[in-house]
Design a protein around this motif. Structure first.
Motif, mmCIF file in Angstrom:
data_model
loop_
_atom_site.group_PDB
_atom_site.id
_atom_site.type_symbol
_atom_site.label_atom_id
_atom_site.label_comp_id
_atom_site.label_asym_id
_atom_site.label_seq_id
_atom_site.Cartn_x
_atom_site.Cartn_y
_atom_site.Cartn_z
ATOM 1 N N ILE A 163 47.322 5.157 19.214
ATOM 2 C CA ILE A 163 47.999 5.784 18.067
ATOM 3 C C ILE A 163 47.852 7.297 18.153
ATOM 4 O O ILE A 163 48.803 8.043 17.904
ATOM 5 C CB ILE A 163 47.435 5.254 16.723
ATOM 6 N N ALA A 164 46.662 7.776 18.485
ATOM 7 C CA ALA A 164 46.404 9.227 18.517
ATOM 8 C C ALA A 164 47.166 9.949 19.627
ATOM 9 O O ALA A 164 47.543 11.100 19.476
ATOM 10 C CB ALA A 164 44.895 9.489 18.667
ATOM 11 N N MET A 165 47.412 9.267 20.730
ATOM 12 C CA MET A 165 48.107 9.898 21.865
ATOM 13 C C MET A 165 49.504 10.345 21.452
ATOM 14 O O MET A 165 50.218 9.634 20.758
ATOM 15 C CB MET A 165 48.219 8.920 23.045
ATOM 16 N N LYS A 166 49.850 11.506 21.916
ATOM 17 C CA LYS A 166 51.170 12.066 21.618
ATOM 18 C C LYS A 166 52.034 11.939 22.865
ATOM 19 O O LYS A 166 52.236 12.896 23.591
ATOM 20 C CB LYS A 166 51.024 13.523 21.187
ATOM 21 N N VAL A 167 52.541 10.718 23.091
ATOM 22 C CA VAL A 167 53.365 10.481 24.277
ATOM 23 C C VAL A 167 54.823 10.308 23.938
ATOM 24 O O VAL A 167 55.678 10.405 24.807
ATOM 25 C CB VAL A 167 52.855 9.258 25.091
ATOM 26 N N GLU A 168 55.097 10.015 22.681
ATOM 27 C CA GLU A 168 56.485 9.814 22.290
ATOM 28 C C GLU A 168 57.165 11.173 22.118
ATOM 29 O O GLU A 168 56.532 12.169 21.792
ATOM 30 C CB GLU A 168 56.610 8.977 21.013
ATOM 31 N N ARG A 169 58.474 11.217 22.342
ATOM 32 C CA ARG A 169 59.214 12.477 22.210
ATOM 33 C C ARG A 169 60.178 12.382 21.076
ATOM 34 O O ARG A 169 60.610 11.402 20.626
ATOM 35 C CB ARG A 169 59.980 12.754 23.502
#
Length: 169
Positions: A163-169
Motif C-alpha cells: 500500500i505504501a509503495m508509490k508505483v501507480e501512475r
C-alpha cells in the motif's frame, strides 16, 4: 473500449486488498463481541500462564486477576475497532480516488496505512512479542495464538509495504 492499464490494476488491487483486511477486522470484531466468553477464556489462560509447559519457571510474569484479563481483552477489542475503522476508511478513500491523479491517490492511503500499523502493533507486538516472549504462549499446547497471529502478520506486513509503495501512475 479502453484497455485497463497496469496502473489501474495496481490501484484496484490496493483498494481490494484493503477491503479484504477490513472484512477480516469486521469478522474479528463480530467474533469477539458475540463469543466473548470463549475468546476471554483463551486470553485468560495465556495471561495466567496456567497451561505453559515450562514448569512455572516464569510464573512471576503471570497476570491472574480476572479484572485485568477483562481490561486487557477490552483493550484488544478497542484496538481491533480502531484498526478496522481506519482500514474501512482507507478502503473507501482508495476506491473513491481510484481514478484520481497519482499524488491524490497516494495521499488517500493515509487511513489505510494507519489502520495497518495499528493491526501490526496488535498482532505482532501484542500477540507475537508480548504473548509469546513474555507470557510464553508458545509453550501451551491448548491455549496458543502464536501461529494464528503469525499468519495475520504475514498478510498485514507485506500489505503495508504494498500500500505504501508509490508505483501507480
Amino acid at each position: 473500449m479502453n484497455p485497463i492499464t497496469t496502473s489501474q490494476t495496481i490501484r484496484f488491487s490496493k483498494a481490494t486488498l484493503m477491503l479484504f483486511i477490513s472484512i477480516f477486522g469486521l469478522l474479528m470484531l463480530y467474533s469477539n463481541l458475540t463469543d466473548y466468553t470463549t475468546n476471554f477464556e483463551y486470553l485468560g489462560h495465556i495471561l495466567s500462564m496456567d497451561t505453559t509447559s515450562d514448569g512455572h519457571k516464569y510464573s512471576y510474569r503471570a497476570i491472574t486477576s480476572t479484572m485485568l484479563h477483562h481490561r486487557i481483552y477490552w483493550l484488544i477489542i478497542t484496538l481491533e475497532v480502531v484498526f478496522t475503522l481506519f482500514c474501512l476508511l482507507g478502503t473507501y478513500h482508495l476506491y473513491k480516488n481510484i481514478n484520481a491523479r497519482a499524488e491524490t491517490f497516494h495521499e488517500a492511503k493515509k487511513p489505510a496505512l494507519i489502520g495497518l500499523l495499528i493491526a501490526l502493533f496488535l498482532y505482532y507486538v501484542g500477540f507475537q512479542v508480548i504473548g509469546v516472549e513474555w507470557f510464553n504462549m508458545d509453550k501451551s499446547e491448548s491455549w496458543n495464538y502464536k501461529d494464528w497471529a503469525r499468519h495475520i502478520v504475514d498478510f498485514i506486513f507485506p500489505l503495508l509495504i504494498f500500500i505504501a509503495m508509490k508505483v501507480e501512475r
